[in-house]
Design an enzyme around this catalytic site. Sequence first.
Site, mmCIF file in Angstrom:
data_model
loop_
_atom_site.group_PDB
_atom_site.id
_atom_site.type_symbol
_atom_site.label_atom_id
_atom_site.label_comp_id
_atom_site.label_asym_id
_atom_site.label_seq_id
_atom_site.Cartn_x
_atom_site.Cartn_y
_atom_site.Cartn_z
ATOM 1 N N ARG A 86 0.859 -1.190 0.000
ATOM 2 C CA ARG A 86 0.000 0.000 0.000
ATOM 3 C C ARG A 86 0.889 1.232 0.000
ATOM 4 N NH1 ARG A 86 -2.524 3.017 4.755
ATOM 5 N NH2 ARG A 86 -3.830 4.500 3.664
ATOM 6 N N HIS A 130 -2.848 10.953 0.749
ATOM 7 C CA HIS A 130 -2.310 10.740 2.103
ATOM 8 C C HIS A 130 -1.654 12.059 2.527
ATOM 9 C CE1 HIS A 130 -0.828 7.442 5.025
ATOM 10 N NE2 HIS A 130 -0.443 8.586 5.559
ATOM 11 N N GLU A 175 -7.248 8.451 6.243
ATOM 12 C CA GLU A 175 -7.491 9.115 7.524
ATOM 13 C C GLU A 175 -7.945 10.566 7.376
ATOM 14 O OE1 GLU A 175 -4.008 8.656 9.961
ATOM 15 O OE2 GLU A 175 -4.097 6.492 9.921
ATOM 16 N N ASN A 304 -7.447 1.766 9.917
ATOM 17 C CA ASN A 304 -6.155 1.964 10.572
ATOM 18 C C ASN A 304 -6.396 1.998 12.066
ATOM 19 O OD1 ASN A 304 -5.229 2.273 7.998
ATOM 20 N ND2 ASN A 304 -4.606 4.419 8.216
ATOM 21 N N TYR A 306 -4.395 1.831 15.982
ATOM 22 C CA TYR A 306 -3.140 1.831 16.737
ATOM 23 C C TYR A 306 -3.329 1.603 18.230
ATOM 24 C CZ TYR A 306 -0.719 3.273 12.531
ATOM 25 O OH TYR A 306 -0.187 3.278 11.262
ATOM 26 N N GLU A 380 -3.460 -0.156 8.102
ATOM 27 C CA GLU A 380 -2.290 0.243 8.904
ATOM 28 C C GLU A 380 -2.448 -0.296 10.305
ATOM 29 O OE1 GLU A 380 -1.312 4.414 9.250
ATOM 30 O OE2 GLU A 380 -1.636 4.734 7.101
HETATM 31 O O1 IFM Z 1 2.643 7.639 10.054
HETATM 32 C C1 IFM Z 1 1.266 7.656 10.214
HETATM 33 C C2 IFM Z 1 0.557 7.496 8.884
HETATM 34 O O2 IFM Z 1 0.946 8.445 7.970
HETATM 35 C C3 IFM Z 1 -0.931 7.598 9.074
HETATM 36 N N1 IFM Z 1 -1.391 6.735 10.113
HETATM 37 C C4 IFM Z 1 -0.680 6.725 11.363
HETATM 38 C C5 IFM Z 1 0.803 6.570 11.134
HETATM 39 C C6 IFM Z 1 1.549 6.561 12.472
HETATM 40 O O3 IFM Z 1 1.329 7.750 13.159
#
Ligand code: IFM
Length: 478
Positions: A86, A130, A175, A304, A306, A380
């Site tokens: 990606r 992006h 995002e 995405n 985290y 992600e």
């Molecule tokens: O690095 C970023 C990415 O560009 C977008 N999502 C989160 C990642 C980590 O912060």
Amino acid sequence: MSTTHPHNDGPPRTFPHGFLWGTATASYQIEGAVHSEGRGPSIWDTYSHAPGNVWNGDTGDIACDHFHRIDEDLDLMKKLGVGSYRFSVAWPRIQPDGKGPANQPGLDFYRRLVDGLRSRDIEPTLTLYHWDLPQALEDNGGWTVRETAERFAEYVDLVARALGNDVERWITLNEPWCSAWLGYGSGRHAPGVQDIGKAAAANHHLLLAHGMAVPILRSAIPDAKVGITLNLGVHRPGTDHVDDIAAAHRADGNLNRLFLDPVFHGSYPEDMLTHYEANLPGFSVIEEGDLEIISQPLDFLGVNYYFPDTIMDAKRAPEARVAGYGVPIGEQFPDLRVLSLETPGTDTTSMGWEVDASGLTELLVRIKGEYTDLPIYITENGAAFDDYVDPNGHVLDNDRISYLCEHVSAVHDAIDADVNVQGYFVWSLLDNFEWSFGYSRRFGIVWVDFPTGTRLPKASFNWYAKLVRMNAIEPVAT
Ligand code: IFM
């Protein structure tokens, strides 16, 4: 952080046949070569060059120099064995000032990348936006004006016609929450504006841009698989106090529902519309028919994820301290009165983000229950840690292996719960420009020595390569 894992005693957990393993990057974070082949300036060039915006004054001028090291990076991916890569296209390489005909050398670069992937049996997953908006469009109002969505649609047409069927999956936006709320709300991202009303307007125009792009992709490439990537999270109230529960709901409204509701239900959440009513222009920019444009059918959703958030009402911060509920770690948007708490004793990454993979399963189950059963790709997931090259020349990033193992396992839990997850992309292939953190945060499974550009696969690279080969999570050695 420990290297143990809930499944480290059990048998390997095998993924469904055909599950797609990948890795991800983004143009401004890795390419460098910002003046090459006719590329115009983006908002991130401007923002990172302005003093005080990015740690250490870092910029993406050179980044990982991927623009010149493309073959080396393609070979690394081949070695990793992933089924898909990606990447994102830099809009200012295609339209240096955000409008007009395509800059052919810009398209040629991505053609080389796509051909290089295909010749190595790696499917391209392409993100059209992006965050590197052409500066000329920002000068005209950026995402706060409707015209930028119209310009985006024209840009998408140029890329779609040039790369067409050779791209397996098309992601309109990455995002949009960050583009809108960090870019125009908190100002922690380019273009660095601090105005909640403008952030809300940007929110709407980004979604409109997404909606306008979908039919353009479908008419240029009839078999295109089209989706959008959202950064989503879970917001757990820090206590059962009614104000904390309400605060968690507001945080959820801002991050999740402002995007999922219009895309999948064709409406904005009422509580959020009411909340932002007072801020002009805010959502008053919505025009008749916009929500139909935004909510058209997709082929997949990119997620995405985290970390999860523990939330309190900001006005209860002093109480949180005294009662030991956790350490308040900042209030991004004062209007929301939402405070994130760092739960004592929880592992965190070098971003300060809590490590808790159960949030990913919870999120995926919720998406299926409330929004869609479309295929989901985790576009992600990954972690930054304070990696270093040891005296033997190795980067033994066991914390990252543990993080990835737990999160991949959480994806497996979601599949077991009947969620239609079809792929997972590690963020990121390479250490890279982490936005306002510059090069101080390393997310890569490949170490990059920024002064020389030298690449060195970390232990996590080998761990991930094995996972991909086996299509199964093996127990992590303790
Ligand atoms: O690095 C970023 C990415 O560009 C977008 N999502 C989160 C990642 C980590 O912060």
